[in-house]
Design a protein around this motif. Structure first.
Motif, PDB file in Angstrom:
ATOM      1  N   GLU A 140      32.628  38.474  34.042  1.00  0.00           N
ATOM      2  CA  GLU A 140      32.465  39.827  34.964  1.00  0.00           C
ATOM      3  C   GLU A 140      31.541  40.280  35.860  1.00  0.00           C
ATOM      4  O   GLU A 140      31.716  40.742  37.174  1.00  0.00           O
ATOM      5  CB  GLU A 140      33.706  40.632  34.496  1.00  0.00           C
ATOM      6  CG  GLU A 140      34.616  40.113  33.909  1.00  0.00           C
ATOM      7  CD  GLU A 140      35.467  41.359  32.693  1.00  0.00           C
ATOM      8  OE1 GLU A 140      34.405  41.815  33.112  1.00  0.00           O
ATOM      9  OE2 GLU A 140      36.565  41.436  31.929  1.00  0.00           O
ATOM     10  N   GLU A 141      30.220  40.296  35.153  1.00  0.00           N
ATOM     11  CA  GLU A 141      29.655  40.742  35.619  1.00  0.00           C
ATOM     12  C   GLU A 141      28.117  39.420  36.373  1.00  0.00           C
ATOM     13  O   GLU A 141      28.294  39.935  37.944  1.00  0.00           O
ATOM     14  CB  GLU A 141      28.036  41.086  34.635  1.00  0.00           C
ATOM     15  CG  GLU A 141      28.337  42.470  33.930  1.00  0.00           C
ATOM     16  CD  GLU A 141      28.283  43.556  35.479  1.00  0.00           C
ATOM     17  OE1 GLU A 141      27.632  44.082  35.544  1.00  0.00           O
ATOM     18  OE2 GLU A 141      29.637  44.469  35.336  1.00  0.00           O
ATOM     19  N   ARG A 186      29.307  37.882  44.073  1.00  0.00           N
ATOM     20  CA  ARG A 186      30.567  38.958  45.552  1.00  0.00           C
ATOM     21  C   ARG A 186      29.438  39.815  46.173  1.00  0.00           C
ATOM     22  O   ARG A 186      29.564  39.212  47.567  1.00  0.00           O
ATOM     23  CB  ARG A 186      31.560  39.755  44.603  1.00  0.00           C
ATOM     24  CG  ARG A 186      32.936  39.356  45.957  1.00  0.00           C
ATOM     25  CD  ARG A 186      33.762  39.754  44.918  1.00  0.00           C
ATOM     26  NE  ARG A 186      34.243  40.236  43.570  1.00  0.00           N
ATOM     27  CZ  ARG A 186      34.451  40.447  42.763  1.00  0.00           C
ATOM     28  NH1 ARG A 186      34.655  38.759  42.313  1.00  0.00           N
ATOM     29  NH2 ARG A 186      33.800  40.446  41.393  1.00  0.00           N
ATOM     30  N   ARG A 215      30.853  39.947  39.735  1.00  0.00           N
ATOM     31  CA  ARG A 215      30.051  40.927  40.319  1.00  0.00           C
ATOM     32  C   ARG A 215      29.278  41.087  41.375  1.00  0.00           C
ATOM     33  O   ARG A 215      28.977  40.980  42.511  1.00  0.00           O
ATOM     34  CB  ARG A 215      30.356  41.917  39.628  1.00  0.00           C
ATOM     35  CG  ARG A 215      29.508  43.103  39.746  1.00  0.00           C
ATOM     36  CD  ARG A 215      29.578  44.347  38.994  1.00  0.00           C
ATOM     37  NE  ARG A 215      28.807  44.135  38.160  1.00  0.00           N
ATOM     38  CZ  ARG A 215      27.222  44.285  39.061  1.00  0.00           C
ATOM     39  NH1 ARG A 215      27.005  44.993  40.064  1.00  0.00           N
ATOM     40  NH2 ARG A 215      26.122  44.194  38.177  1.00  0.00           N
TER      41      ARG A 215
END
Length: 239
Positions: A223-224, A230, A227
């Protein structure tokens, strides 16, 4: 009588070879002679040879350049001189021939890995305003860029390419998984890293990393990575 199977002995991998054509061979190995790359060079995991283009220069002054056809500022590296230098190094050599150039295709991790898995590379370092276009076509040079900026010459860029390849050679990084989770290997930028102390200037290590739950840690890291990618490199997400 029972036949005995002989063990299969794999042939040793040929040494990865980097040959650099430059007007400043004294710049090498430079940073490549220290740290991981330098240690691997001393062990013989890879080899480096730097060749002076000026050895093939013309006349008493060993001239390597001339004024640009059509006029304009600066000088251009001559096709006949550079071709002679390439031919002296590459006779019967199947290694890729790279020309470090700001107009080249951006260097990506996939290309680095492909180069590292091959026999090595011949790298031409440009200078002046550029290289005569005819030698690029005539000697099959692959133009490679390390970023959207201009350097004084191709030598620092060549060192970047070599370092990126050498660190992927078997045994160089010491831990086989070291390169597997880095930026670009999975199409994402790398997740954040933490180590002791647990609290530093009021900033704490995320609790999930201390939980011992490997599944939760893996999800958090993914997820990091998404993130950060992105936010900083959305083009990678689109790719």
């Amino acid at each position: 009588m029972t036949a005995t199977m002989s063990p299969v002995i794999e042939a040793p991998r040929p040494v990865w070879r980097a040959s650099v054509l430059t007007l400043f061979p004294e710049m090498f190995p430079g940073p490549l002679g220290i740290s991981l790359a330098g240690e691997a060079l001393k062990r013989g995991d890879w080899s480096l040879d730097a060749h002076d283009i000026r050895d093939h220069g013309l006349g008493r002054h060993r001239s390597v350049d001339d004024t640009p056809a059509g006029g304009g500022p600066g000088m251009v590296l001559r096709a006949d001189v550079l071709a002679a230098a390439i031919d002296a190094v590459c006779a019967g050599d199947a290694r890729p021939r790279l020309l470090m150039s700001p107009r080249g295709r951006p260097l990506a991790q996939a290309r680095v890995r492909a180069l590292a898995e091959g026999p090595g590379a011949v790298i031409v370092c440009g200078r002046f305003e550029g290289v005569d276009e005819r030698v690029i076509a005539g000697r099959g040079l692959e133009e490679v860029s390390i970023g959207d900026y201009v350097l004084s010459g191709g030598e620092p860029a060549a060192m970047v390419v070599i370092d990126a390849c050498v660190r992927l050679l078997p045994g160089v990084m010491g831990h086989d998984a070291s390169g597997a989770e880095e930026s670009f290997e999975s199409g994402l930028l790398e997740y954040p890293h933490y180590t002791r102390p647990r609290v530093w200037e009021g900033r704490e290590i995320p609790e999930v990393l201390l939980s011992g739950n490997h599944g939760a840690v893996a999800r958090w890291r993914r997820e990091e990575a998404e993130r950060i990618t992105r936010a900083r490199r959305p083009d990678l997400m689109r790719g």
